[in-house]
Design a protein around this motif. Structure first.
Motif, mmCIF file in Angstrom:
data_model
loop_
_atom_site.group_PDB
_atom_site.id
_atom_site.type_symbol
_atom_site.label_atom_id
_atom_site.label_comp_id
_atom_site.label_asym_id
_atom_site.label_seq_id
_atom_site.Cartn_x
_atom_site.Cartn_y
_atom_site.Cartn_z
ATOM 1 N N VAL A 130 -2.179 -0.132 1.541
ATOM 2 C CA VAL A 130 -3.535 0.151 2.000
ATOM 3 C C VAL A 130 -3.651 1.624 2.408
ATOM 4 O O VAL A 130 -2.809 2.142 3.127
ATOM 5 C CB VAL A 130 -3.894 -0.737 3.212
ATOM 6 C CG1 VAL A 130 -5.302 -0.405 3.702
ATOM 7 C CG2 VAL A 130 -3.823 -2.205 2.837
ATOM 8 N N ASN A 131 -4.697 2.269 1.913
ATOM 9 C CA ASN A 131 -4.961 3.645 2.333
ATOM 10 C C ASN A 131 -6.464 3.920 2.236
ATOM 11 O O ASN A 131 -7.227 3.102 1.696
ATOM 12 C CB ASN A 131 -4.163 4.643 1.493
ATOM 13 C CG ASN A 131 -4.424 4.488 0.001
ATOM 14 O OD1 ASN A 131 -5.562 4.585 -0.450
ATOM 15 N ND2 ASN A 131 -3.365 4.241 -0.769
ATOM 16 N N ASP A 132 -6.890 5.049 2.772
ATOM 17 C CA ASP A 132 -8.313 5.379 2.814
ATOM 18 C C ASP A 132 -8.921 5.494 1.417
ATOM 19 O O ASP A 132 -10.079 5.121 1.195
ATOM 20 C CB ASP A 132 -8.545 6.677 3.589
ATOM 21 C CG ASP A 132 -8.254 6.519 5.074
ATOM 22 O OD1 ASP A 132 -8.285 5.365 5.543
ATOM 23 O OD2 ASP A 132 -7.972 7.532 5.736
ATOM 24 N N TYR A 133 -8.144 6.015 0.478
ATOM 25 C CA TYR A 133 -8.653 6.175 -0.880
ATOM 26 C C TYR A 133 -9.052 4.816 -1.471
ATOM 27 O O TYR A 133 -10.144 4.650 -2.018
ATOM 28 C CB TYR A 133 -7.596 6.837 -1.765
ATOM 29 C CG TYR A 133 -7.957 6.839 -3.236
ATOM 30 C CD1 TYR A 133 -8.865 7.767 -3.738
ATOM 31 C CD2 TYR A 133 -7.399 5.895 -4.111
ATOM 32 C CE1 TYR A 133 -9.207 7.763 -5.092
ATOM 33 C CE2 TYR A 133 -7.738 5.890 -5.451
ATOM 34 C CZ TYR A 133 -8.639 6.820 -5.943
ATOM 35 O OH TYR A 133 -8.983 6.802 -7.279
ATOM 36 N N LEU A 134 -8.157 3.824 -1.339
ATOM 37 C CA LEU A 134 -8.451 2.500 -1.880
ATOM 38 C C LEU A 134 -9.606 1.826 -1.140
ATOM 39 O O LEU A 134 -10.469 1.197 -1.751
ATOM 40 C CB LEU A 134 -7.198 1.618 -1.809
ATOM 41 C CG LEU A 134 -6.054 1.971 -2.767
ATOM 42 C CD1 LEU A 134 -4.842 1.086 -2.495
ATOM 43 C CD2 LEU A 134 -6.488 1.834 -4.221
ATOM 44 N N LEU A 135 -9.624 1.964 0.174
ATOM 45 C CA LEU A 135 -10.685 1.345 0.957
ATOM 46 C C LEU A 135 -12.051 1.938 0.625
ATOM 47 O O LEU A 135 -13.061 1.229 0.615
ATOM 48 C CB LEU A 135 -10.395 1.495 2.448
ATOM 49 C CG LEU A 135 -9.196 0.693 2.978
ATOM 50 C CD1 LEU A 135 -8.924 1.057 4.435
ATOM 51 C CD2 LEU A 135 -9.443 -0.807 2.857
ATOM 52 N N ASN A 136 -12.075 3.225 0.327
ATOM 53 C CA ASN A 136 -13.344 3.869 -0.019
ATOM 54 C C ASN A 136 -13.796 3.501 -1.432
ATOM 55 O O ASN A 136 -14.988 3.275 -1.671
ATOM 56 C CB ASN A 136 -13.225 5.395 0.103
ATOM 57 C CG ASN A 136 -13.140 5.844 1.555
ATOM 58 O OD1 ASN A 136 -13.706 5.211 2.443
ATOM 59 N ND2 ASN A 136 -12.424 6.924 1.813
ATOM 60 N N LYS A 137 -12.848 3.445 -2.367
ATOM 61 C CA LYS A 137 -13.215 3.139 -3.754
ATOM 62 C C LYS A 137 -13.470 1.655 -3.970
ATOM 63 O O LYS A 137 -14.302 1.263 -4.796
ATOM 64 C CB LYS A 137 -12.118 3.621 -4.711
ATOM 65 C CG LYS A 137 -12.499 3.459 -6.176
ATOM 66 C CD LYS A 137 -11.542 4.155 -7.120
ATOM 67 C CE LYS A 137 -12.006 4.000 -8.568
ATOM 68 N NZ LYS A 137 -11.108 4.700 -9.512
ATOM 69 N N TYR A 138 -12.756 0.809 -3.216
ATOM 70 C CA TYR A 138 -12.900 -0.649 -3.352
ATOM 71 C C TYR A 138 -13.230 -1.232 -1.977
ATOM 72 O O TYR A 138 -12.354 -1.752 -1.275
ATOM 73 C CB TYR A 138 -11.606 -1.265 -3.879
ATOM 74 C CG TYR A 138 -11.127 -0.690 -5.198
ATOM 75 C CD1 TYR A 138 -11.593 -1.181 -6.417
ATOM 76 C CD2 TYR A 138 -10.197 0.357 -5.224
ATOM 77 C CE1 TYR A 138 -11.146 -0.653 -7.633
ATOM 78 C CE2 TYR A 138 -9.748 0.884 -6.437
ATOM 79 C CZ TYR A 138 -10.226 0.376 -7.632
ATOM 80 O OH TYR A 138 -9.787 0.897 -8.829
ATOM 81 N N PRO A 139 -14.500 -1.142 -1.565
ATOM 82 C CA PRO A 139 -14.904 -1.599 -0.216
ATOM 83 C C PRO A 139 -14.572 -3.062 0.056
ATOM 84 O O PRO A 139 -14.398 -3.450 1.218
ATOM 85 C CB PRO A 139 -16.419 -1.366 -0.220
ATOM 86 C CG PRO A 139 -16.662 -0.341 -1.269
ATOM 87 C CD PRO A 139 -15.625 -0.577 -2.323
ATOM 88 N N SER A 140 -14.475 -3.885 -0.986
ATOM 89 C CA SER A 140 -14.184 -5.310 -0.783
ATOM 90 C C SER A 140 -12.806 -5.528 -0.166
ATOM 91 O O SER A 140 -12.523 -6.601 0.380
ATOM 92 C CB SER A 140 -14.282 -6.067 -2.110
ATOM 93 O OG SER A 140 -13.392 -5.519 -3.065
#
Length: 206
Positions: A130-140
């Motif tokens: 988990v990182n900010d990049y993934l959380l931002n690109k995949y909000p789900s």
């Protein structure tokens, strides 16, 4: 008395063989004709296999897959996984605990499972974490950190030897044998079904 016991044992064996070779396959095929359990794009496949642990004894391993492509007899699967937390990587074979497996069996329709491109899983920070990049690109992912590797459109239905045949299984064997039997590429670049590698399919859900 011995004759009666022998007849009883034989009767039990006949019933067992009939159940395993006739009744269960028939019931499996009938179940797969229903919309909820039919093998199709997007299906979830629940599977168990025997694995070897560190002490060389066997143990059950639990996997859940998502069907990401069906191309003739080729069925491409992607393992359902959970993103690791930073500094706490998960097991390398991506099997899950029995408790998580059973929970997903009950709740897969209510669980958000995000498709993530392979390149994004290793683009920033620790891979598969988990990182900010993934959380931002995949909000789900903020709702649930279960995911599968999404196949880029350019890679679908390519039939390219070697690099294509990764997690490709036989559709016929899933339906007829209730097994995940993978295709492999030999030296002649011809896809063939593996003879010794297989996993038992426990359930298909849509």
């Amino acid at each position: 008395m011995k004759k009666l016991l022998l007849i009883s044992i034989l009767a039990v064996l006949v019933i067992y063989v009939f159940r395993e070779t006739v009744y269960k396959p028939y019931l499996w095929k009938k179940t797969m004709e229903t919309p909820e359990h039919k093998l199709q794009l997007g299906s979830y496949i629940f599977s168990k296999q025997r694995g070897v642990n560190g002490s060389q004894s066997t143990e059950k391993k639990y996997f859940v897959f998502k069907v990401t492509e069906i191309n003739g007899d080729y069925v491409r699967l992607s393992v359902i996984r959970q993103l690791s937390k930073k500094g706490n990587p998960k097991s390398s074979d991506f099997s899950m605990t029995r408790e998580t497996y059973r929970s997903l069996k009950r709740n897969i329709k209510k669980t958000k499972v995000t498709g993530i491109l392979r390149e994004d899983l290793t683009k920033e920070g620790e891979a598969y974490t988990v990182n900010d990049y993934l959380l931002n690109k995949y909000p789900s992912l903020k709702e649930s950190q279960f995911y599968y590797e999404e196949i880029p459109k350019a890679e679908i239905n390519r039939n390219t030897p070697k690099d294509y045949f990764n997690l490709i299984y036989s559709k016929e064997k899933i339906i007829e044998k209730r097994k995940l039997i993978p295709y492999t590429i030999l030296d002649n670049d011809v896809p063939q079904l593996a003879r010794q590698l297989s996993q038992r399919v426990c359930l298909i859900l849509n």
